[in-house]
Design an enzyme around this catalytic site. Structure first.
Site, PDB file in Angstrom:
ATOM      1  N   ASP A 131      30.602  40.143  33.772  1.00 55.77           N
ATOM      2  CA  ASP A 131      30.096  40.209  32.403  1.00 55.77           C
ATOM      3  C   ASP A 131      29.444  38.859  32.120  1.00 55.77           C
ATOM      4  OD1 ASP A 131      29.868  41.010  29.606  1.00 55.77           O
ATOM      5  OD2 ASP A 131      31.473  39.569  29.254  1.00 55.77           O
ATOM      6  N   ASP A 183      35.751  39.534  30.028  1.00 57.66           N
ATOM      7  CA  ASP A 183      36.660  38.914  29.065  1.00 57.66           C
ATOM      8  C   ASP A 183      36.741  39.624  27.726  1.00 57.66           C
ATOM      9  OD1 ASP A 183      34.059  38.118  28.032  1.00 57.66           O
ATOM     10  OD2 ASP A 183      35.144  36.614  26.864  1.00 57.66           O
ATOM     11  N   CYS A 209      57.347  54.877  44.673  1.00 58.34           N
ATOM     12  CA  CYS A 209      56.378  54.926  45.761  1.00 58.34           C
ATOM     13  C   CYS A 209      55.522  56.177  45.641  1.00 58.34           C
ATOM     14  CB  CYS A 209      57.094  54.897  47.111  1.00 58.34           C
ATOM     15  SG  CYS A 209      58.172  56.320  47.378  1.00 58.34           S
TER      16      CYS A 209
END
Length: 730
Positions: free
Chosen positions: A438, A622, A30
């Protein structure tokens, strides 16, 4: 005999006499752990900086060259209560898997013991209490102790170890009140049983551990990353290169043996292994994975080439500028590491709640104990009431509030062919107000296609397809595919940088550039109809044709952009492709804000600019050149067709050719975050009612455990609404 450890091989040396090392660290759970490590190491005079990546559970430490040995850093982390190792991708994956298996074993043990102890409790209290002899009652209590004590010692280790680490580092986390409540409840139960008291609370303590382990296991599942970021670059980095000696001999050597100024030979079809300048030769280079440019570029003497690109046609002799380290791939790796480090600063909703929770619980329990002592109650009864407060306020509902929604929402997304890789991504996705796409492979399908096939005569397509089947050029593949992947024609000659030719029915047949095929007249109307397409010409005798090969928009890309706008999101395009290809697509999609010809570092600068404006950016990309941006963005999504590195950098991966999952994921995330907040508010309301009851002494630890279990059940049932709402939104 002890052996000295030499970790110098893992040290990275930077300019300015700075040394550093990346470490995988056990037990980081945490924001409290992150703060304990960073503040603890920063207090050391020799250490310049210490940065924790919470998502990947890694620590990057830097120090002055020669000021200390790397082994010393691990020793100092050990003193803070954290075991650290030099980061190795395989070891990191194995460690994550072993951690999940350990939690699952603890969960199974706690569940089995809880059921049996509850059965014993029911056996004691199912009849009239006055009918049960003290001997029988004590026997069942000791039997419960025999089950509960070893169970707690084993199943409670994840909480006990975390609490001890936090206390040693001078911090407090959620596991401290859990440990305190369990240990005190078990200890008091042993004392009560020894004194032949009517009540013991072994069942409450074990049931508490069982429910908390459910939450911890679900949280661990969502935190695990599916792939190591840096390891995926190996798929693009060539391990060897063909070096040319002074006498013209060629020798295949490891990349580590290549130096700046060496000459290397890159044959057709090979992946370029170095950054450098072409000394001799001419070829076409496919650099789509690195720069995002869809069309292959022609290179001749004096042109630059980069590691990771593919040599398509001719042999090249390259003068090395960088190899192994310092290449464009390494620059992308460095940018991505910085981006991930920046995003790991995000503090999750559950961590923010936990920061306030732990000290409040301790203060309440201590005040309750001292208050009842002040009112004259015996210390034993006062301690039981304080334990009840600890148990009834135990963060079980809080611990389940977030992971339960994450798991249900992740399952709903999976049914929509969306894979969530990290639980915190749901929260960040719900906060997104800007979407950056993109172009190549994201708004478009990953592979180019023949876009004017309908206007080509079937016989012409068949003949051109047979010739195209003999080529490895990426623009020839769509023609061969459209023709039905026919067997290649025999006797094909390749003309470097121009195209292919072969004899067919006594006449030469050509496929290649418009000039090579003398097809300028036929190309003009095709270029006007498809301005962004690459043109491939065909000629056989007097007959000619021109094929338009282009990236096609993904199905419903326009509908996706409209859906995002309807959700109130701003949509942009940031592409590495040429402006002439980006502008028409942006106009077609109705996206006014776009930029083209961007390098990976320029995309990061654009994201920084948007972040400075207060935007929470969702990046959809991608390619390899998108990987740093995907890691830098507030949240990121990648299609399954993306490069391995892009998939590893993204928080979410979607399957199929449709872009619809982008909009549906945002709707699901917003619904999930709403349910998370509802669960957290319920936990607050539950404590507002239950804590005064416990403080007043109107509840026992057993009642507190039952109330805690009931609150956990309610938040779990509320989390199930995420699946129903997601199904309704499709």
């Amino acid at each position: 005999m002890s052996m000295k450890q030499d970790l110098s091989v893992f040290v990275r040396h930077r300019d300015g006499d700075v040394a550093g090392m990346e470490l995988a660290v056990d037990g980081i759970r945490c924001a409290g752990c992150m703060q304990a490590i960073e503040s603890g190491l920063s207090r050391e005079a020799d250490i310049l900086s210490a940065r924790v990546n919470l998502a990947l559970k890694r620590v990057t430490v830097e120090w002055r060259e020669g000021a200390l040995r790397p082994e010393t850093v691990i020793e100092r982390l050990s003193k803070l209560g954290f075991k650290a190792y030099p980061f190795l991708p395989a070891a990191d994956r194995d460690g994550a898997s072993n951690g999940e298996k350990r939690l699952l074993r603890c969960l199974g043990v706690a569940g089995f013991a809880a059921m049996n102890i509850m059965l014993l409790s029911v056996s004691v209290w199912s009849g009239n209490n006055s009918d049960i002899s003290p001997v029988t009652r004590d026997f069942f209590h000791w039997l419960s102790a025999l089950l509960a004590l070893p169970t707690a010692a084993y199943a409670g280790r994840p909480f006990f170890e975390s609490a001890l680490r936090a206390l040693r580092a001078g911090a407090v986390n959620m596991d401290v009140p859990i440990t305190l409540g369990v240990v005190l409840a078990l200890g008091m139960s042993v004392v009560e049983t020894w004194n032949h008291a009517e009540h013991a609370y072994f069942d409450g303590a074990v049931m508490l551990l069982f429910f908390l382990l459910i939450g911890r296991y679900l949280d661990e599942l969502m935190r695990r990353r599916t792939r190591d970021l840096a390891g995926n670059l190996a798929a693009l980095k060539a391990e060897t290169a063909t070096r040319l000696s002074a006498n013209g001999e060629t020798v295949v050597v490891p990349i580590a043996a290549i130096s700046r100024g060496d000459l290397v030979l890159v044959r057709p079809g090979e992946r370029v292994s170095v950054d450098g300048m072409v000394e001799s030769g001419a070829s076409d280079i496919d650099q789509s994975l690195v720069t995002g440019e869809t069309a292959p570029i022609s290179v001749v003497s004096g042109a630059s080439v980069y590691a990771g690109t593919v040599n398509l046609s001719g042999a090249l002799t390259v003068r090395v500028a960088a190899a192994g380290g310092g290449t464009l791939l390494d620059e992308i790796d460095r940018l991505m590491a910085q981006a991930v480090e920046s995003r790991s600063r995000y503090v999750r909703l559950s961590d923010r709640a936990a920061r306030l929770y732990a000290p409040l619980v301790h203060a309440t329990a201590l005040a309750t104990f001292l208050g009842w002592i002040a009112f004259g109650l015996g210390w034993q009864q006062a301690l039981i009431i304080a334990i009840t407060v600890l148990i009834i306020t135990c963060p079980c509902a809080l611990g389940l509030a977030i992971p339960a929604v994450q798991v249900v929402a992740a399952s709903a997304l999976f049914r929509q062919k969306v894979m969530l890789k990290e639980g915190g991504a749901l929260e960040r996705l719900a906060e997104a107000d800007t979407v950056v796409f993109d172009k190549t492979g994201t708004l478009t399908l990953p592979d180019p296609a023949l876009v004017n096939a309908a206007s080509i005569a079937p016989e012409v397509l068949r003949m051109a397809g047979s010739l195209a089947a003999a080529s490895r050029h990426p623009l020839a593949r769509p023609i061969a595919l459209a023709a039905g992947n026919l067997p290649p024609i025999e006797g094909v000659r390749e003309h470097h940088g121009l195209g292919l030719s072969a004899l067919c029915d006594g006449a030469e047949m050509r496929l290649g550039s418009v000039a090579f095929c003398d097809a300028e007249a036929a190309a003009a109307p095709v270029a006007a109809a498809f301005p962004t397409a690459s043109l491939i010409a065909w000629r056989h005798g007097e007959a000619s044709a021109v094929f338009a090969v282009d990236q096609e928009l993904r199905p419903d890309a326009e509908a996706c952009v409209q859906a995002l706008a309807a959700l109130g999101l701003r949509v942009l395009i940031l592409s590495g492709d040429r402006a002439s290809a980006v502008a028409p697509m942006a106009a077609r999609l109705g996206i006014a804000d776009y930029k083209a010809d961007l390098r990976p570092d320029e995309k990061l600068s654009e994201l920084d600019r948007l972040a400075a404006q207060g935007c929470k950016v969702l990046m959809v990309g991608d390619g390899l050149n998108d990987a740093p941006a995907l890691a830098k963005a507030h949240v990121s999504i990648s299609p399954i067709s993306a490069t391995h590195l892009a998939q590893a950098s993204a928080d979410i991966v979607f399957l199929g050719d449709s872009l619809a999952p982008v909009a549906s994921s945002i709707r699901t995330a917003r619904q999930a975050r709403k349910l998370m907040l509802e669960n957290l508010w319920f936990a607050v309301l539950y404590n507002a009612i239950a804590v005064p009851v416990a403080i007043a002494g109107l509840a026992t630890p057993l009642v507190a455990a039952a109330a805690m279990s009931g609150s956990s059940l309610i938040v779990t049932l509320n989390a199930l609404r995420a699946a129903r709402r997601s199904g309704a939104s499709r």
